[in-house]
Design a protein around this motif. Structure first.
Motif, short mmCIF file in Angstrom:
data_model
loop_
_atom_site.label_atom_id
_atom_site.label_comp_id
_atom_site.label_asym_id
_atom_site.label_seq_id
_atom_site.Cartn_x
_atom_site.Cartn_y
_atom_site.Cartn_z
N TYR A 23 0.83 -1.20 0.00
CA TYR A 23 0.00 0.00 0.00
C TYR A 23 0.87 1.25 0.00
O TYR A 23 0.59 2.21 -0.73
CB TYR A 23 -0.97 0.01 1.18
CG TYR A 23 -1.90 1.19 1.15
CD1 TYR A 23 -2.79 1.35 0.09
CD2 TYR A 23 -1.87 2.15 2.13
CE1 TYR A 23 -3.64 2.44 0.04
CE2 TYR A 23 -2.72 3.24 2.09
CZ TYR A 23 -3.60 3.39 1.04
OH TYR A 23 -4.44 4.47 0.98
N ILE A 27 0.68 4.05 -2.99
CA ILE A 27 0.37 5.48 -2.86
C ILE A 27 1.62 6.36 -2.85
O ILE A 27 1.51 7.58 -2.87
CB ILE A 27 -0.47 5.76 -1.60
CG1 ILE A 27 0.28 5.38 -0.33
CG2 ILE A 27 -1.82 5.09 -1.68
CD1 ILE A 27 -0.36 5.85 0.94
N LEU A 34 1.55 8.28 6.25
CA LEU A 34 0.14 7.94 6.06
C LEU A 34 -0.60 7.96 7.40
O LEU A 34 -1.69 8.53 7.50
CB LEU A 34 0.02 6.57 5.41
CG LEU A 34 -1.38 6.04 5.21
CD1 LEU A 34 -2.18 6.94 4.30
CD2 LEU A 34 -1.34 4.63 4.66
N THR A 38 -3.70 10.37 8.46
CA THR A 38 -4.96 9.76 8.89
C THR A 38 -5.37 10.28 10.26
O THR A 38 -6.54 10.62 10.47
CB THR A 38 -4.83 8.22 8.91
OG1 THR A 38 -4.48 7.77 7.60
CG2 THR A 38 -6.12 7.56 9.34
N ILE A 98 -5.73 15.90 -0.15
CA ILE A 98 -4.84 14.74 -0.24
C ILE A 98 -5.45 13.57 0.52
O ILE A 98 -5.47 12.44 0.02
CB ILE A 98 -3.43 15.08 0.28
CG1 ILE A 98 -2.73 15.99 -0.74
CG2 ILE A 98 -2.61 13.82 0.55
CD1 ILE A 98 -1.44 16.59 -0.25
N VAL A 99 -5.96 13.82 1.72
CA VAL A 99 -6.57 12.75 2.51
C VAL A 99 -7.80 12.19 1.80
O VAL A 99 -8.00 10.97 1.77
CB VAL A 99 -6.93 13.26 3.93
CG1 VAL A 99 -7.81 12.26 4.66
CG2 VAL A 99 -5.66 13.52 4.73
N LEU A 102 -6.58 9.94 -0.80
CA LEU A 102 -6.05 8.71 -0.19
C LEU A 102 -7.18 7.74 0.16
O LEU A 102 -7.03 6.52 0.01
CB LEU A 102 -5.23 9.02 1.06
CG LEU A 102 -3.85 9.62 0.82
CD1 LEU A 102 -3.23 10.07 2.14
CD2 LEU A 102 -2.95 8.63 0.11
N LYS A 103 -8.30 8.28 0.59
CA LYS A 103 -9.44 7.41 0.92
C LYS A 103 -9.95 6.70 -0.33
O LYS A 103 -10.24 5.51 -0.29
CB LYS A 103 -10.55 8.23 1.59
CG LYS A 103 -10.21 8.65 3.00
CD LYS A 103 -11.28 9.50 3.63
CE LYS A 103 -10.85 9.93 5.03
NZ LYS A 103 -11.81 10.81 5.66
N THR A 105 -8.17 6.09 -3.05
CA THR A 105 -7.10 5.17 -3.44
C THR A 105 -7.11 3.93 -2.57
O THR A 105 -6.91 2.81 -3.06
CB THR A 105 -5.74 5.88 -3.35
OG1 THR A 105 -5.78 7.04 -4.19
CG2 THR A 105 -4.60 5.00 -3.79
N HIS A 106 -7.35 4.12 -1.29
CA HIS A 106 -7.40 3.00 -0.35
C HIS A 106 -8.53 2.05 -0.72
O HIS A 106 -8.36 0.82 -0.71
CB HIS A 106 -7.55 3.51 1.08
CG HIS A 106 -7.44 2.45 2.11
ND1 HIS A 106 -8.53 1.93 2.75
CD2 HIS A 106 -6.37 1.78 2.60
CE1 HIS A 106 -8.14 1.01 3.60
NE2 HIS A 106 -6.84 0.89 3.53
#
Length: 145
Positions: A23, A27, A34, A38, A98-99, A102-103, A105-106
């Motif tokens: 992961y 990313i 990360l 978060t 960005i966060v 990331l969510k 992408t996750h």
């Protein structure tokens, strides 16, 4: 001779470690970076000390990461108005974007990892992991008693 239990815990450990590493590569961000982002996304504002405790990182590492993120425009820092010995950190609008990315992408990464695994197997694995964690909590409670 390796027991089934040995193999189970070895595979569980490898799966966790490899998933985290994959992961991070997916990313392009370290686990510590990360985790810090978060944590910041879950709080409107948090002190360096609280970040240090929450992430189980030393103070120097938290400070270094926060300064890097600040230089990148991802976080902002200010002295705590109630106690100027503490520095408070918050995500900037850029950091919030960005966060959010990331969510997304996750979620895509999770789908990729679970691809081809039948729902029933996932449900069984989930129940097994939940039971394993309950057993861990019970064992820890017994040690404290």
């Amino acid at each position: 001779m390796t027991t089934f239990e040995d193999t189970f815990f070895e595979q569980l450990s490898y799966a966790c470690s490899e998933a985290k590493q994959a992961y991070g590569q997916y990313i392009g961000m370290s686990q510590a970076r990360l985790q810090l982002l978060t944590s910041l996304s879950q709080q409107s504002e948090i002190s360096h000390a609280a970040l240090q405790q929450r992430l189980a990182l030393d103070g120097a590492t938290v400070t270094r990461l926060v300064k890097q993120f600040e230089a990148e425009g991802i976080v902002s820092r200010r002295l705590d108005p109630q106690d100027n010995r503490y520095t408070l950190v918050t995500l900037t609008p850029s950091g919030q974007q960005i966060v959010a990315g990331l969510k997304e992408t996750h979620a895509a990464f999770q789908l990729r990892l679970l691809e081809g695994i039948p729902r029933e197997e996932l449900e069984t694995t989930l129940r097994t992991l939940q039971r394993l964690r309950a057993n861990l909590r019970d064992a820890q409670a017994e040690e404290k008693a």
